[in-house]
Design an enzyme around this catalytic site. Structure first.
Site, mmCIF file in Angstrom:
data_model
loop_
_atom_site.group_PDB
_atom_site.id
_atom_site.type_symbol
_atom_site.label_atom_id
_atom_site.label_comp_id
_atom_site.label_asym_id
_atom_site.label_seq_id
_atom_site.Cartn_x
_atom_site.Cartn_y
_atom_site.Cartn_z
ATOM 1 N N ASN A 9 -28.444 102.505 31.932
ATOM 2 C CA ASN A 9 -28.671 102.170 30.578
ATOM 3 C C ASN A 9 -29.141 100.755 30.363
ATOM 4 O O ASN A 9 -28.477 99.781 30.723
ATOM 5 C CB ASN A 9 -27.189 102.450 29.786
ATOM 6 C CG ASN A 9 -27.282 102.050 28.319
ATOM 7 O OD1 ASN A 9 -28.329 101.725 27.710
ATOM 8 N ND2 ASN A 9 -26.123 102.027 27.782
ATOM 9 N N LYS A 11 -29.996 99.118 27.677
ATOM 10 C CA LYS A 11 -29.500 98.550 26.512
ATOM 11 C C LYS A 11 -30.814 97.662 25.857
ATOM 12 O O LYS A 11 -32.127 98.194 26.012
ATOM 13 C CB LYS A 11 -28.180 97.522 26.677
ATOM 14 C CG LYS A 11 -27.241 98.370 27.348
ATOM 15 C CD LYS A 11 -25.979 97.742 27.545
ATOM 16 C CE LYS A 11 -24.860 98.619 28.238
ATOM 17 N NZ LYS A 11 -23.657 98.179 28.398
ATOM 18 N N HIS A 96 -22.605 105.894 22.129
ATOM 19 C CA HIS A 96 -22.219 104.732 23.177
ATOM 20 C C HIS A 96 -21.272 103.646 22.187
ATOM 21 O O HIS A 96 -21.353 103.655 21.016
ATOM 22 C CB HIS A 96 -23.347 103.897 23.561
ATOM 23 C CG HIS A 96 -23.097 102.888 24.553
ATOM 24 N ND1 HIS A 96 -22.555 101.711 24.231
ATOM 25 C CD2 HIS A 96 -23.192 103.017 25.970
ATOM 26 C CE1 HIS A 96 -22.572 101.084 25.394
ATOM 27 N NE2 HIS A 96 -22.740 101.997 26.520
ATOM 28 N N GLU A 98 -21.250 100.702 22.082
ATOM 29 C CA GLU A 98 -21.813 99.699 21.340
ATOM 30 C C GLU A 98 -22.534 100.010 19.763
ATOM 31 O O GLU A 98 -22.728 99.352 19.147
ATOM 32 C CB GLU A 98 -22.672 99.092 22.047
ATOM 33 C CG GLU A 98 -22.109 98.090 23.245
ATOM 34 C CD GLU A 98 -22.893 97.882 24.680
ATOM 35 O OE1 GLU A 98 -24.183 98.354 24.563
ATOM 36 O OE2 GLU A 98 -22.376 97.599 25.367
ATOM 37 N N GLU A 168 -16.352 106.075 29.149
ATOM 38 C CA GLU A 168 -16.593 104.654 29.296
ATOM 39 C C GLU A 168 -15.390 103.809 28.395
ATOM 40 O O GLU A 168 -15.708 103.403 27.312
ATOM 41 C CB GLU A 168 -18.048 104.263 28.613
ATOM 42 C CG GLU A 168 -19.203 105.032 29.308
ATOM 43 C CD GLU A 168 -20.580 104.233 29.089
ATOM 44 O OE1 GLU A 168 -21.177 103.777 30.106
ATOM 45 O OE2 GLU A 168 -20.671 103.624 27.978
ATOM 46 N N GLY A 174 -19.443 95.868 30.975
ATOM 47 C CA GLY A 174 -20.026 94.593 30.839
ATOM 48 C C GLY A 174 -18.919 93.581 31.219
ATOM 49 O O GLY A 174 -19.424 92.401 31.130
ATOM 50 N N SER A 213 -18.917 98.794 34.351
ATOM 51 C CA SER A 213 -18.884 97.778 35.474
ATOM 52 C C SER A 213 -18.850 98.728 36.813
ATOM 53 O O SER A 213 -18.391 98.311 37.793
ATOM 54 C CB SER A 213 -18.035 96.931 35.296
ATOM 55 O OG SER A 213 -18.021 96.116 34.250
HETATM 56 P P1 PGA Z 1 -22.000 98.207 32.277
HETATM 57 O O1 PGA Z 1 -22.406 99.061 31.055
HETATM 58 O O2 PGA Z 1 -22.112 99.203 33.713
HETATM 59 O O3 PGA Z 1 -22.886 96.858 32.132
HETATM 60 O O4 PGA Z 1 -20.555 97.910 32.292
HETATM 61 C C1 PGA Z 1 -22.158 100.551 31.063
HETATM 62 C C2 PGA Z 1 -22.659 101.184 29.776
HETATM 63 O O5 PGA Z 1 -22.411 100.398 28.660
HETATM 64 O O6 PGA Z 1 -23.016 102.328 29.534
#
Ligand code: PGA
Length: 251
Positions: A9, A11, A96, A98, A168, A174, A213
């Site tokens: 992803n 982003k 997601h 976000e 997630e 992140g 992560s």
């Molecule tokens: P990350 O993001 O691996 O940077 O924690 C995962 C995601 O949001 O899909």
């Protein structure tokens, strides 16, 4: 036996130049030797460039969101599933955290998007996950079950082959804080049992991937859990070498 899936992803990262370079590097990976299905999700404006740069590599492209409106119409700023397919996408990430947070996407809106995406012929990575506060108050299973059930309510069992679930935990995205393999496995098993109440066969076949992560050094222990079928990878997917290591961790 479920086929492992690793999705990157990207982003809102990258420039046209940098994503082209990343996709070209990924296109050179010897994925024929891997047991994983591989997907990358660039930003909307970069989709066609990434599709072109990947060429005939065995890597599919996902969008990070789509409109809940079916068909075409007066919906400024929205993108339809049909437009995404035309751009070369086969997948779309829906729900997601976000998007749920930044754009107040409700469970009902997420469910509508999943329905529209499937109806238009896209495969879906549906994200669910709890906040730190929800985990600390013992609500993790209830939160992810609620998010999942809202979508199951609009699905038919026949849709399930085009659906992947991504667990997630928001506190792990992140942050460098990864759920332990045991924590993630427990939630994945709980999600699978929610699906089993809806369709035992789908529960057996549905791929549930972990995100939050995921890195080259923790991927193998996560993916070794019986109900973890791969990963949705943010930060570590922006580097071709570390993404390749994560793909290899599927075994
Ligand atoms: P990350 O993001 O691996 O940077 O924690 C995962 C995601 O949001 O899909």
């Amino acid at each position: 036996m479920r086929t492992g899936l690793v999705a990157g992803n990207w982003k809102m990262h990258g420039t046209l130049t940098s994503v082209r370079a990343l996709a070209s590097e990924l296109a050179k990976l010897p994925l024929a030797e891997s047991n994983a299905e591989v997907v990358v999700a660039p930003g909307l404006a970069h989709l066609t460039a990434v599709v072109d740069a990947l060429g005939d590599a065995n890597i599919a492209v996902a969008a990070q969101d789509l409109s809940a409106f079916a068909g075409e119409g007066a919906h400024t700023g929205d993108v339809s599933g049909t437009q995404l397919l035309e751009a070369g996408c086969r997948w779309v990430i829906v729900g997601h955290s976000e998007r749920r947070e930044d754009h107040s996407e409700s469970d009902a809106l997420v469910a509508s998007k999943v329905r529209v995406a499937l109806d238009q012929g896209l495969s879906v990575i549906l994200c669910v996950g709890e906040s730190l506060e929800q985990r600390e108050s013992g609500d993790t299973d209830a939160v992810v079950a609620r998010q999942l059930t809202a979508v199951l309510d609009v699905l038919e069992p026949a849709d399930a082959s085009k659906l992947v679930l991504a667990y997630e935990p928001i506190w792990a995205i992140g942050t460098g804080l990864t759920a332990t393999p045991e924590q993630a496995q427990a939630v994945h098993a709980g999600l699978r049992s929610v699906v089993a109440q809806w369709s035992a066969q789908v529960a057996d076949e549905l791929r549930i991937v972990y995100g939050g992560s995921v890195k080259a050094d923790n991927a193998a222990t996560l993916f070794a859990q019986p109900d973890i079928d791969g990963g949705l990878v943010g930060g570590a997917s922006l580097d071709a070498g570390s993404f390749a290591d994560i793909i290899r961790a599927i075994g």
